[in-house]
Write a protein that holds these residues in place. Structure first.
Motif, PDB file in Angstrom:
ATOM      1  N   VAL A 280      -6.734  -9.951   9.879  1.00  0.00           N
ATOM      2  CA  VAL A 280      -6.853 -10.676   8.684  1.00  0.00           C
ATOM      3  C   VAL A 280      -7.762 -10.289   7.557  1.00  0.00           C
ATOM      4  O   VAL A 280      -7.775 -10.260   6.389  1.00  0.00           O
ATOM      5  CB  VAL A 280      -6.925 -12.418   8.742  1.00  0.00           C
ATOM      6  CG1 VAL A 280      -5.729 -12.645   9.641  1.00  0.00           C
ATOM      7  CG2 VAL A 280      -8.237 -12.545   9.598  1.00  0.00           C
ATOM      8  N   ASN A 281      -8.855  -9.556   8.223  1.00  0.00           N
ATOM      9  CA  ASN A 281      -9.744  -8.873   7.363  1.00  0.00           C
ATOM     10  C   ASN A 281      -9.491  -7.386   6.754  1.00  0.00           C
ATOM     11  O   ASN A 281     -10.102  -6.727   6.043  1.00  0.00           O
ATOM     12  CB  ASN A 281     -11.238  -8.939   7.957  1.00  0.00           C
ATOM     13  CG  ASN A 281     -11.226  -8.004   9.314  1.00  0.00           C
ATOM     14  OD1 ASN A 281     -10.260  -7.548   9.694  1.00  0.00           O
ATOM     15  ND2 ASN A 281     -12.503  -8.017   9.855  1.00  0.00           N
ATOM     16  N   CYS A 282      -8.377  -6.914   7.173  1.00  0.00           N
ATOM     17  CA  CYS A 282      -7.781  -5.760   6.753  1.00  0.00           C
ATOM     18  C   CYS A 282      -7.322  -5.759   5.460  1.00  0.00           C
ATOM     19  O   CYS A 282      -6.325  -6.581   5.023  1.00  0.00           O
ATOM     20  CB  CYS A 282      -6.862  -5.222   7.734  1.00  0.00           C
ATOM     21  SG  CYS A 282      -6.012  -3.478   7.050  1.00  0.00           S
ATOM     22  N   ASP A 283      -8.023  -5.067   4.398  1.00  0.00           N
ATOM     23  CA  ASP A 283      -7.421  -4.846   2.981  1.00  0.00           C
ATOM     24  C   ASP A 283      -6.999  -3.534   2.508  1.00  0.00           C
ATOM     25  O   ASP A 283      -7.077  -3.004   1.458  1.00  0.00           O
ATOM     26  CB  ASP A 283      -8.482  -5.389   2.242  1.00  0.00           C
ATOM     27  CG  ASP A 283      -9.946  -4.669   2.147  1.00  0.00           C
ATOM     28  OD1 ASP A 283     -10.003  -3.683   2.850  1.00  0.00           O
ATOM     29  OD2 ASP A 283     -10.718  -5.114   1.261  1.00  0.00           O
ATOM     30  N   ASP A 284      -6.949  -2.540   3.731  1.00  0.00           N
ATOM     31  CA  ASP A 284      -6.333  -1.202   3.125  1.00  0.00           C
ATOM     32  C   ASP A 284      -4.923  -1.161   2.715  1.00  0.00           C
ATOM     33  O   ASP A 284      -4.285  -2.213   2.841  1.00  0.00           O
ATOM     34  CB  ASP A 284      -6.098  -0.315   4.646  1.00  0.00           C
ATOM     35  CG  ASP A 284      -7.647  -0.173   5.383  1.00  0.00           C
ATOM     36  OD1 ASP A 284      -8.755   0.407   4.747  1.00  0.00           O
ATOM     37  OD2 ASP A 284      -7.692  -0.776   6.302  1.00  0.00           O
ATOM     38  N   GLU A 285      -4.788   0.147   2.155  1.00  0.00           N
ATOM     39  CA  GLU A 285      -3.491   0.361   1.467  1.00  0.00           C
ATOM     40  C   GLU A 285      -2.495   0.557   2.513  1.00  0.00           C
ATOM     41  O   GLU A 285      -2.681   1.466   3.308  1.00  0.00           O
ATOM     42  CB  GLU A 285      -3.406   1.324   0.365  1.00  0.00           C
ATOM     43  CG  GLU A 285      -4.143   0.825  -0.803  1.00  0.00           C
ATOM     44  CD  GLU A 285      -3.915   1.888  -1.976  1.00  0.00           C
ATOM     45  OE1 GLU A 285      -3.969   1.465  -3.205  1.00  0.00           O
ATOM     46  OE2 GLU A 285      -3.825   3.083  -1.678  1.00  0.00           O
ATOM     47  N   VAL A 286      -1.265   0.242   2.269  1.00  0.00           N
ATOM     48  CA  VAL A 286       0.118   0.697   3.173  1.00  0.00           C
ATOM     49  C   VAL A 286       0.923   1.416   2.405  1.00  0.00           C
ATOM     50  O   VAL A 286       1.224   0.946   1.142  1.00  0.00           O
ATOM     51  CB  VAL A 286       0.698  -0.580   3.695  1.00  0.00           C
ATOM     52  CG1 VAL A 286       2.147  -0.342   4.647  1.00  0.00           C
ATOM     53  CG2 VAL A 286      -0.235  -1.492   4.697  1.00  0.00           C
ATOM     54  N   GLU A 287       1.447   2.567   2.714  1.00  0.00           N
ATOM     55  CA  GLU A 287       2.299   3.256   2.045  1.00  0.00           C
ATOM     56  C   GLU A 287       3.874   3.068   2.608  1.00  0.00           C
ATOM     57  O   GLU A 287       4.058   3.416   3.787  1.00  0.00           O
ATOM     58  CB  GLU A 287       1.744   4.737   2.192  1.00  0.00           C
ATOM     59  CG  GLU A 287       2.852   5.562   0.982  1.00  0.00           C
ATOM     60  CD  GLU A 287       2.348   7.070   1.104  1.00  0.00           C
ATOM     61  OE1 GLU A 287       3.104   7.994   0.317  1.00  0.00           O
ATOM     62  OE2 GLU A 287       1.258   7.416   1.789  1.00  0.00           O
TER      63      GLU A 287
END
Length: 653
Positions: free
Chosen positions: A596-603
Motif C-alpha cells: 500500500v505504500n508503493c507510489d511508483d509508476e506503472v506502464e
C-alpha cells in the motif's frame, strides 16, 4: 420510529449492431473534430455538402469531446471559444423502406444542432434523450451534430423505423406524453393495480381503428395477466389509449427484493400487429411524511450516497455496463438510496438500480421524470410541501493517505450517520466516488475502496433471503498493520460478535462498541486495543448469535515489492464490445499482499482491438494503478500488459 427533517417549501457498416428490423445502433464510424470559431462556418458548409473534413478523427460512441473534462455542469450557454462536430454516413436498409424513420439520441451535452442529409432537423437543449425525424434518401444518408467546445455525444445513437401506425417514442417532444407510460402500485396483501397509457400515432391519410393488447409476464416469462382496448384514430393524429388491470398474488419491488415484471404490448390493425414494445417495471407502494418513509408497508431507514456519473478522462461518456458496475458498487457498499449530484440520470443507470434494488431520488429539475415512472427505483425528491432531506459529510481523504487519515474519514462518517438516525429517515452522508474537485468519496475516482466504504457496507443487516445476495455477513479489518503506524484496530462488521487474533494469539471476542458516537448505528464497529510493533498478521472472525463463525478477514503487513497482478473491474457484469472498463494493476509482495505504500509508476499497453484511454504511465495510489481502456468490436479480442520496477505481467481476454 426513525424520523427525518423534512423542509417545508412553497451506414451499413461492420460495427453497426442490428437489434431488430426497426432499430440499428449507430455508435461506430463517426468522425469528430473540434474547431475554433473562425472555422465554424467553413466546417458547416463542408459537412452539409457531404464533404469530408481534414483533421477529423474516427471515434466510437459514447464519446467525450473534451478528454480533460470531468463535469456534469448544466450550463447551456453557448461557448464563444469554438465548437465541436460529429458526423457520419449511414444507409437505411430496405427493411425500413416506407416507414417513419428517426434518429434517437440517448444523450448529448448542452446545446445541439442536428442536420440530416444537409437539412437542419433539430435543435436540442440539455442532456436528456431526444428524437429527430428525417426522410431518408437512396444510398448514403448523412448526419452532422454541432455542439459547443466542451460538448459531447455521451450516449448511444439509434436509427429507428416505425410503421405509419405505431406507438410514439417515449422521448418525443409533443403535447402528450410519448410512448407507453406505466403506473404500478401494490399493497401488502399481494394485490396490484397497473394503469397503462399508450400514445399511438396514425400517419396514414385515412382513419384507422387500432387494437391495443398487452400481457404481464413474471420473471419466469409466465403470463399472469392480459388486457386489451380499442380506439379509432383520425388521419394524422395521435391518441392516448388507457387501460387498468388488477392483479393478485404479485410480489412487490423492494430494496431487499427487487422483483420485476415485464409488459409486452402490441397494437394491431385489421388483424395485423404493426408495433410492439416491451417494458420492465415493478409494483411498489411508498408513503412519505415528515416522520417516516414507508416502502410496501414497512418503515425504512435510507442510507443515501451522492452519485456523480462519469469516469476520469471521458466524463459522462461511459457505456451502459459502466453504469451497471457503478450501481453494483453502490449496492455492495451498503447503500439503498442514490441522490444524483446533477440532473443527469441515464436510463441505463436506472435499469441497473431497478435490478439491484437501489432507490433513486428523482432530480427536481428532471423534466422527463413523468416519462420514466416505469422505473420502480425512482422516488420523488419532493412530495407536496415535503422535500427529501440530504446531508453532506465533508470527510475528505485521498486513497493513498496514511491509515490514520483513512480511519478518521470512516469514523467521521460513522459519527454523522449515528447523529442523523434519531432525527431523520434519510440522509446523504458522503459521495460515492472521488472526482477532480474533491476526495469526499468512500471510493477513489478509480473505484478503489477506502475504509469508509467498508463501514457503510457493514451497516446492512444479514439477510439470507435477500434476492441479489448483497446482505451477506461482513467482517473487514480497517488496518494495514504497519509497524509504527497501526495503533488500535477497528473491525467493521454486521456480525453479533468479532474475535481478533494477532499473530495466532487471540485478543478475545467482543460485542459491538456502544459508545455515544455509535449507539444509534445499526451495526457499531468493534475496537481492539492492539498496536503493531513488528510485521505480522491480523485475523478477524465474525460470529452469529449461535456462536457459529460466519465471516473472516486476514490482513498481513505488506513486504517488499515482488510481482504485479492485473484485475478487470467487472463488478457483477461481463465486459462487452465497445465497453469502457477500468483495469487495476496491484503491486504485491511475495505473499500476495498489496504494497500500500508503493507510489511508483506503472506502464500499461494494450494489443488487439482495445484502445488505451488513459495515459500509458500511471502512478500507483495505495499500491494500485488503474488504466481505463475501451474494448473493440469484439469484447475479448485484446490483451493488456503492465510494467513496474523491472516486473512485468499480462492479462488477455
Amino acid at each position: 420510529m426513525a424520523a427525518v427533517m423534512l423542509m417545508s417549501i412553497t451506414t451499413s457498416c461492420a460495427d453497426e449492431e442490428i437489434m431488430d428490423n426497426n432499430e440499428i445502433l449507430l455508435d461506430g464510424s463517426w468522425r469528430f473534430i473540434k474547431v475554433d470559431s473562425p472555422r465554424a462556418s467553413e466546417i458547416e458548409r463542408t459537412l452539409l455538402g457531404g464533404g469530408s473534413i481534414d483533421g477529423s478523427t474516427r471515434v466510437t460512441l459514447p464519446h467525450s469531446g473534451s478528454f480533460a473534462q470531468f463535469s456534469t455542469d448544466t450550463d447551456t450557454t453557448r461557448s464563444d471559444r469554438g465548437n465541436c462536430y460529429y458526423f457520419r454516413k449511414f444507409i437505411v436498409p430496405e427493411s425500413m423502406a416506407g416507414k417513419r424513420t428517426s434518429l434517437f439520441f440517448e444523450g448529448t451535452m448542452r446545446h445541439s444542432d442536428i442536420w440530416v442529409n444537409g437539412q437542419k432537423a433539430s435543435v436540442h437543449y440539455g442532456y436528456m434523450p431526444f428524437i429527430v425525424d428525417f426522410k431518408p434518401v437512396a444510398g448514403e444518408n448523412t448526419v452532422a451534430v454541432k455542439l459547443d467546445q466542451n460538448g459531447a455525444i455521451y450516449n448511444n445513437v439509434w436509427l429507428v423505423a416505425k410503421d405509419s401506425l405505431s406507438f410514439t417514442h417515449r422521448y418525443e417532444q409533443s403535447g402528450d406524453l410519448g410512448g407507453i407510460a406505466i403506473d404500478a402500485k401494490g399493497d401488502g396483501d399481494g394485490r396490484g393495480i397497473l394503469s397503462l397509457r399508450a400514445n399511438v400515432r396514425n400517419s396514414y391519410s385515412e382513419p384507422h381503428k387500432v387494437k391495443l393488447t398487452y400481457r404481464i409476464l413474471d420473471h419466469n416469462g409466465k403470463v399472469i395477466g392480459r388486457g386489451k382496448a380499442t380506439k379509432s384514430i383520425n388521419a394524422g393524429e395521435s391518441v392516448s389509449i388507457s387501460d387498468t388491470m388488477s392483479l393478485d398474488n404479485i410480489t412487490l419491488w423492494d430494496i431487499d427484493n427487487p422483483w420485476l415484471y415485464k409488459l409486452d404490448a402490441s397494437i394491431s390493425s385489421d388483424g395485423d400487429i404493426v408495433d410492439n414494445e416491451k417494458i420492465t417495471f415493478g409494483f411498489k407502494d411508498i408513503k412519505i411524511s415528515r416522520d417516516s418513509f414507508t416502502l410496501n408497508g414497512r418503515e425504512r431507514l435510507l442510507r443515501g450516497v451522492k452519485y456523480k456519473q462519469g469516469y476520469p478522462l471521458v466524463g459522462i461518456a461511459i457505456t451502459e455496463k459502466a453504469y451497471w458496475r457503478d450501481a453494483y458498487k453502490i449496492k455492495r457498499g451498503g447503500f439503498n438510496l442514490v441522490v444524483p449530484a446533477s440532473t443527469i440520470v441515464t436510463d441505463q443507470f436506472l435499469d441497473a438500480c431497478d435490478y439491484y434494488g437501489l432507490l433513486v431520488a428523482e432530480p427536481v429539475a428532471d423534466s422527463y421524470s413523468k416519462l420514466r415512472e416505469d422505473h420502480p427505483c425512482l422516488i420523488p425528491a419532493s412530495k407536496g410541501n415535503v422535500v427529501l432531506a440530504t446531508f453532506g459529510c465533508a470527510a475528505s481523504v485521498d486513497i493513498s493517505a496514511k491509515e490514520s487519515a483513512l480511519a478518521a474519514q470512516a469514523q467521521k462518517i460513522s459519527q454523522e450517520f449515528n447523529d442523523i438516525i434519531p432525527q431523520y429517515w434519510s440522509g446523504t452522508l458522503c459521495a460515492m466516488f472521488d472526482d477532480s474537485d474533491s476526495k469526499n468519496g468512500v471510493m477513489s475516482v478509480s473505484r478503489m475502496p477506502k475504509f469508509s466504504y467498508y463501514f457503510c457496507r457493514s451497516q446492512r443487516d444479514i439477510d439470507e433471503e435477500e434476492l441479489q445476495a448483497f446482505a451477506d455477513p461482513a467482517c473487514i479489518i480497517a488496518s494495514y498493520w504497519i509497524p509504527g503506524e497501526s495503533k488500535g484496530v477497528r473491525v467493521f462488521s454486521n456480525c453479533h460478535q468479532v474475535e481478533l487474533i494477532v499473530d495466532d494469539v487471540s485478543l478475545g471476542r467482543k460485542t459491538a462498541e456502544m459508545a455515544p458516537s455509535s449507539v444509534n448505528l445499526p451495526h457499531p464497529s468493534f475496537y481492539f486495543n492492539a498496536t503493531c510493533t513488528r510485521p505480522g498478521t491480523l485475523k478477524a472472525i465474525g460470529y452469529d448469535k449461535d456462536d457459529a463463525p460466519i465471516a473472516e478477514c486476514i490482513v498481513n503487513t505488506p513486504g517488499d515489492v515482488a510481482r504485479l497482478k492485473l484485475v478487470f473491474d467487472e463488478s457483477g457484469t461481463h465486459i462487452e464490445a465497445n465497453d469502457i472498463i477500468m483495469v487495476h494493476c496491484y503491486v504485491l509482495d511475495a505473499n500476495g499482499n498489496t504494497v500500500v505504500n508503493c507510489d511508483d509508476e506503472v506502464e500499461f499497453s494494450v494489443t488487439g482491438t482495445a484502445q488505451m484511454l488513459s495515459q500509458p504511465k500511471i502512478k500507483c495510489e495505495a499500491g494500485v494503478a488503474t488504466a481505463i481502456i475501451r474494448t473493440g468490436i469484439i469484447a475479448n479480442d485484446f490483451a493488456i500488459s503492465a510494467r513496474c520496477k523491472g516486473m512485468y505481467t499480462v492479462a488477455d481476454r
